[in-house]
Design a protein around this motif. Structure first.
Motif, short mmCIF file in Angstrom:
data_model
loop_
_atom_site.label_atom_id
_atom_site.label_comp_id
_atom_site.label_asym_id
_atom_site.label_seq_id
_atom_site.Cartn_x
_atom_site.Cartn_y
_atom_site.Cartn_z
N MET A 1 -0.25 8.90 7.14
CA MET A 1 -0.82 7.43 6.88
C MET A 1 -1.72 7.02 7.49
N LEU B 1 -3.64 -1.35 12.49
CA LEU B 1 -2.75 -1.71 11.62
C LEU B 1 -1.64 -2.51 12.59
N LEU C 1 -3.34 3.52 10.76
CA LEU C 1 -2.00 3.03 11.72
C LEU C 1 -2.52 2.26 12.93
N LEU D 1 -7.09 -2.77 3.24
CA LEU D 1 -7.46 -2.94 4.87
C LEU D 1 -8.32 -4.13 4.94
N CYS E 1 -1.40 -4.46 -5.00
CA CYS E 1 -0.90 -3.19 -4.79
C CYS E 1 -1.96 -2.36 -5.13
N LEU F 1 1.81 -7.34 5.00
CA LEU F 1 1.57 -5.98 4.44
C LEU F 1 2.78 -5.09 4.61
N TYR G 1 3.55 -0.98 3.95
CA TYR G 1 2.63 0.10 3.80
C TYR G 1 3.63 1.31 4.07
N VAL H 1 2.58 -6.58 9.86
CA VAL H 1 2.49 -5.34 8.95
C VAL H 1 3.79 -4.37 9.08
N GLY I 1 -1.84 2.34 -4.87
CA GLY I 1 -1.31 3.52 -4.17
C GLY I 1 -1.06 4.46 -5.53
N ILE J 1 -4.01 2.10 1.16
CA ILE J 1 -4.32 1.43 2.11
C ILE J 1 -5.79 0.96 2.05
N ALA K 1 0.84 -0.98 0.08
CA ALA K 1 0.06 -0.06 0.03
C ALA K 1 0.95 1.20 0.06
N VAL L 1 5.65 -0.89 8.57
CA VAL L 1 5.11 0.53 8.06
C VAL L 1 6.50 1.23 7.71
#
Length: 311
Positions: free
Chosen positions: A146, A152, A149, A121, A185, A136, A138, A157, A187, A117, A112, A159
């Protein structure tokens, strides 16, 4: 496009420049079911229609949630949502529709970027529910930009805000193609282009992407007019260079449902019975394009002198 009026029961900030709208039927009616990857059309004043991914709980039958990024250089839709809409207001929506479905797999890699995202999600939640092996990655400009969060906080995950880590290590995460793993994907265009470039040559179906804006397209294959025949309505039209099939059909009195007019929402999907379409959308994958049995008439054209459509 068929729409229904829903009430905004909550509006909240999800990150810098991102707000969420939680929508419910004014009488508390059950809303249509949806699956991860689905989006709705938000119909705004002045004829603006914008598509937003559903990012709430798919098992909540009474509410939808969408997240809207303020686009400083947009055409006014996101600014209206941010500045004008409030809890208690009523908005019209169309859908939901799903051009980005989560297909069965033993393993998933979700990538993401920023507001991308939102469709991922619910996929993460579904993969966890199914007991699949998932990860994931991100990325975003900064943690403050972002969204979600707080939802997540999970060991699977990773980040990676750009101001802390730089660009995402796509090569390290993507590795080599793996038949047991699906990559999803969503974004901004630079991220999608980088992922697609890194996965060039992979077998079809291992990578799925979703765009919020249309992909760059070169000139159409044909510079000449072509004929489009309507199998159910009867008759045909001549589509001129620079004219869409959608507009040509409308000029002939044929009403085709449409929304985005950029080949990103899927509303105008139409079956192809004869001829070879030139796909210029940002929805179909390589296998679906090769099948040639459907097209999006707001942007796609013809490679042959004549198309017969299921209209």
């Amino acid at each position: 496009m068929t729409t229904v009026d829903l009430r905004i029961v909550d509006k909240a900030s999800a990150a810098d420049g991102v707000v969420t709208l939680t929508l419910a039927h004014p009488r508390g009616n059950r809303l249509p079911d949806w699956a991860p990857g689905a989006h709705v059309d938000l119909v705004l004043p002045g004829g603006l229609v914008r598509q937003y991914s559903l990012c709430g709980d798919r098992y909540d039958p009474r509410t939808y949630r969408v997240a809207v990024l303020r686009e400083p250089h947009g055409r006014g839709g996101s600014a209206f949502v941010h500045d004008e809409l409030s809890a208690g207001d009523t908005v019209s929506i169309g859908g939901p529709r799903n051009n980005f479905p989560l297909v069965p797999a033993g393993r998933y890699l979700f990538i993401a970027g920023g507001i991308g995202i939102t469709p991922l999600l619910p996929m993460v939640r579904q993969a966890e529910l199914l007991g699949a092996d998932w990860r994931l990655l991100y990325g975003g400009r900064s943690r403050a930009s972002m969204a979600f969060l707080d939802e997540l906080d999970h060991e699977r995950v990773t980040v990676r805000p750009q101001d802390e880590y730089g660009l995402l290590d796509l090569g390290g995460w993507l590795g080599e193609p793996d038949w047991s793993r699906k990559v999803y994907c969503c974004g901004p265009e630079p991220l999608l282009a980088a992922v697609e470039n890194r996965c060039a040559g992979w077998p079809a179906g291992l990578l799925r992407t979703e765009r919020f804006v249309p992909a760059e397209q070169g000139a159409p294959v044909r510079a000449e007019p072509f004929e489009v025949a309507f199998a159910r309505a009867g008759g045909s039209v001549r589509v001129q260079p620079g004219q869409s099939i959608l507009d040509a059909a409308a000029a002939a009195g044929l009403n085709v449902l449409s929304s985005c007019r950029h080949g990103t929402c899927g509303t105008c999907e139409t079956g192809v019975l004869e001829g070879i379409p030139e796909h210029r959308d940002s929805i179909l994958d390589d296998a679906e394009r090769a099948a040639g049995d459907c097209m999006f008439v707001c942007v796609s054209r013809s490679r042959t002198d004549r198309l017969v459509l299921d209209l």
